[in-house]
Design a protein around this motif. Sequence first.
Motif, PDB file in Angstrom:
ATOM      1  N   GLY A 254      -6.208   0.946   9.964  1.00  0.00           N
ATOM      2  CA  GLY A 254      -5.875   0.723   8.566  1.00  0.00           C
ATOM      3  C   GLY A 254      -5.053   1.815   7.918  1.00  0.00           C
ATOM      4  O   GLY A 254      -4.750   1.750   6.727  1.00  0.00           O
ATOM      5  N   LEU A 255      -4.681   2.811   8.687  1.00  0.00           N
ATOM      6  CA  LEU A 255      -4.069   4.009   8.113  1.00  0.00           C
ATOM      7  C   LEU A 255      -2.804   3.728   7.308  1.00  0.00           C
ATOM      8  O   LEU A 255      -2.621   4.273   6.217  1.00  0.00           O
ATOM      9  CB  LEU A 255      -3.794   5.040   9.209  1.00  0.00           C
ATOM     10  CG  LEU A 255      -3.380   6.429   8.747  1.00  0.00           C
ATOM     11  CD1 LEU A 255      -4.415   7.028   7.804  1.00  0.00           C
ATOM     12  CD2 LEU A 255      -3.166   7.334   9.948  1.00  0.00           C
ATOM     13  N   ALA A 256      -1.924   2.864   7.799  1.00  0.00           N
ATOM     14  CA  ALA A 256      -0.665   2.590   7.087  1.00  0.00           C
ATOM     15  C   ALA A 256      -0.911   1.928   5.731  1.00  0.00           C
ATOM     16  O   ALA A 256      -0.087   2.039   4.830  1.00  0.00           O
ATOM     17  CB  ALA A 256       0.246   1.715   7.937  1.00  0.00           C
ATOM     18  N   PHE A 257      -2.045   1.261   5.569  1.00  0.00           N
ATOM     19  CA  PHE A 257      -2.397   0.670   4.274  1.00  0.00           C
ATOM     20  C   PHE A 257      -3.096   1.706   3.391  1.00  0.00           C
ATOM     21  O   PHE A 257      -2.746   1.901   2.231  1.00  0.00           O
ATOM     22  CB  PHE A 257      -3.298  -0.556   4.458  1.00  0.00           C
ATOM     23  CG  PHE A 257      -2.580  -1.698   5.095  1.00  0.00           C
ATOM     24  CD1 PHE A 257      -1.866  -2.605   4.319  1.00  0.00           C
ATOM     25  CD2 PHE A 257      -2.584  -1.862   6.473  1.00  0.00           C
ATOM     26  CE1 PHE A 257      -1.183  -3.659   4.905  1.00  0.00           C
ATOM     27  CE2 PHE A 257      -1.903  -2.908   7.067  1.00  0.00           C
ATOM     28  CZ  PHE A 257      -1.197  -3.812   6.286  1.00  0.00           C
ATOM     29  N   TRP A 258      -4.110   2.361   3.953  1.00  0.00           N
ATOM     30  CA  TRP A 258      -4.925   3.303   3.179  1.00  0.00           C
ATOM     31  C   TRP A 258      -4.096   4.480   2.662  1.00  0.00           C
ATOM     32  O   TRP A 258      -4.352   4.992   1.584  1.00  0.00           O
ATOM     33  CB  TRP A 258      -6.086   3.811   4.016  1.00  0.00           C
ATOM     34  CG  TRP A 258      -7.048   2.738   4.435  1.00  0.00           C
ATOM     35  CD1 TRP A 258      -7.337   1.587   3.750  1.00  0.00           C
ATOM     36  CD2 TRP A 258      -7.826   2.710   5.610  1.00  0.00           C
ATOM     37  NE1 TRP A 258      -8.262   0.848   4.451  1.00  0.00           N
ATOM     38  CE2 TRP A 258      -8.586   1.520   5.602  1.00  0.00           C
ATOM     39  CE3 TRP A 258      -7.968   3.574   6.689  1.00  0.00           C
ATOM     40  CZ2 TRP A 258      -9.473   1.186   6.612  1.00  0.00           C
ATOM     41  CZ3 TRP A 258      -8.851   3.241   7.691  1.00  0.00           C
ATOM     42  CH2 TRP A 258      -9.598   2.056   7.654  1.00  0.00           C
ATOM     43  N   ILE A 259      -3.098   4.908   3.421  1.00  0.00           N
ATOM     44  CA  ILE A 259      -2.298   6.071   3.028  1.00  0.00           C
ATOM     45  C   ILE A 259      -1.478   5.784   1.760  1.00  0.00           C
ATOM     46  O   ILE A 259      -1.092   6.697   1.043  1.00  0.00           O
ATOM     47  CB  ILE A 259      -1.401   6.532   4.207  1.00  0.00           C
ATOM     48  CG1 ILE A 259      -1.031   7.995   4.052  1.00  0.00           C
ATOM     49  CG2 ILE A 259      -0.191   5.640   4.354  1.00  0.00           C
ATOM     50  CD1 ILE A 259      -0.428   8.600   5.304  1.00  0.00           C
ATOM     51  N   ASP A 260      -1.260   4.487   1.475  1.00  0.00           N
ATOM     52  CA  ASP A 260      -0.582   4.088   0.242  1.00  0.00           C
ATOM     53  C   ASP A 260      -1.549   3.513  -0.797  1.00  0.00           C
ATOM     54  O   ASP A 260      -1.126   2.871  -1.758  1.00  0.00           O
ATOM     55  CB  ASP A 260       0.525   3.075   0.537  1.00  0.00           C
ATOM     56  CG  ASP A 260       1.846   3.746   0.891  1.00  0.00           C
ATOM     57  OD1 ASP A 260       2.004   4.953   0.615  1.00  0.00           O
ATOM     58  OD2 ASP A 260       2.719   3.059   1.438  1.00  0.00           O
ATOM     59  N   GLY A 261      -2.856   3.715  -0.584  1.00  0.00           N
ATOM     60  CA  GLY A 261      -3.840   3.288  -1.572  1.00  0.00           C
ATOM     61  C   GLY A 261      -4.148   1.807  -1.553  1.00  0.00           C
ATOM     62  O   GLY A 261      -4.609   1.249  -2.545  1.00  0.00           O
ATOM     63  N   GLN A 262      -3.926   1.147  -0.429  1.00  0.00           N
ATOM     64  CA  GLN A 262      -4.192  -0.284  -0.291  1.00  0.00           C
ATOM     65  C   GLN A 262      -5.327  -0.517   0.688  1.00  0.00           C
ATOM     66  O   GLN A 262      -5.590   0.322   1.550  1.00  0.00           O
ATOM     67  CB  GLN A 262      -2.944  -0.999   0.241  1.00  0.00           C
ATOM     68  CG  GLN A 262      -1.709  -0.807  -0.587  1.00  0.00           C
ATOM     69  CD  GLN A 262      -0.468  -1.328   0.131  1.00  0.00           C
ATOM     70  OE1 GLN A 262      -0.543  -1.992   1.162  1.00  0.00           O
ATOM     71  NE2 GLN A 262       0.691  -1.000  -0.402  1.00  0.00           N
ATOM     72  N   VAL A 263      -5.970  -1.682   0.577  1.00  0.00           N
ATOM     73  CA  VAL A 263      -6.980  -2.055   1.559  1.00  0.00           C
ATOM     74  C   VAL A 263      -6.310  -2.783   2.713  1.00  0.00           C
ATOM     75  O   VAL A 263      -5.235  -3.371   2.548  1.00  0.00           O
ATOM     76  CB  VAL A 263      -8.085  -2.945   0.937  1.00  0.00           C
ATOM     77  CG1 VAL A 263      -8.859  -2.176  -0.111  1.00  0.00           C
ATOM     78  CG2 VAL A 263      -7.516  -4.229   0.372  1.00  0.00           C
ATOM     79  N   LEU A 264      -6.916  -2.728   3.880  1.00  0.00           N
ATOM     80  CA  LEU A 264      -6.427  -3.455   5.047  1.00  0.00           C
ATOM     81  C   LEU A 264      -6.647  -4.947   4.793  1.00  0.00           C
ATOM     82  O   LEU A 264      -7.779  -5.368   4.544  1.00  0.00           O
ATOM     83  CB  LEU A 264      -7.173  -2.995   6.303  1.00  0.00           C
ATOM     84  CG  LEU A 264      -6.815  -3.655   7.622  1.00  0.00           C
ATOM     85  CD1 LEU A 264      -5.372  -3.349   7.991  1.00  0.00           C
ATOM     86  CD2 LEU A 264      -7.749  -3.168   8.718  1.00  0.00           C
TER      87      LEU A 264
END
Length: 191
Positions: free
Chosen positions: A116-126
Motif C-alpha cells: 500500500g505504500l504508493a497510496f499511503w505515502i500520498d495520504g490515501q487508503v489502498l
Amino acid sequence: MLKKLCLTIVSFSCLLLTGCLTTSSLTAVNSWEGRFSVIAQSADHKENHSGRFSLTTTNDATQVLDLKTALGNTLARIEYAHDSISVQAVGIEETVGKDSNALMSDLLGFSVPIDGLAFWIDGQVLPNTVYESEPNTAPYQHIRQLGWDITYRQYDDSGLPRRIVFERKATTSSPALKITLIILERRHGTP
C-alpha cells in the motif's frame, strides 16, 4: 528474526566498503524521495537504522522501492507487481516470489509495507481493502490497514503528507517495526 535483521544490516554495511548494488533505470509515472528510519524491536533487542529511499511507480503498476545509505548508495531494491515481488540486495542474489511479506522477511529479516505504500505515502487508503481511519475522510490523521498503523505527523504546503510513521506489532516472523518516512521530493505524472 531480529538477529537476521542485524546480520543483514551488518552485511550491507560491510559490503558498502567494496561496492554497491547496480540497478536498472525505469520509466516513472510517480516518484517520491526522502529519508527513512527503521526501529526493529523484539522482547530482548532493539535496532535502529536510517538512510534514504526512493519509491517509483511505473506505467505498468509496478512499484520499485530503493533503500539507500545516507550517501545514496543503493543497498536493496524491492520491485513489486500484483503477481510477484523481487528483492535485490548487496551480497544477496536476486530472489523472486509471490508473497511480498514472506520473501522480505526471509531475505531481510523484516518486511516493509510495499503493498500500500504508493497510496499511503500520498495520504490515501489502498483501494478495495478494509481499513479504519481517523477522520473518516481525507486528509487523514491515522489509517489502519493490512496490519499497519499509519500516522500522518506533518503535511506540506500543498496538503500532501511530509512526515509519516508506519507501525506494526511483532509477529512470529518479524519484530515490531516503526518506520518513519520524511518525503523531501515527489513527482506525479512523470512521463
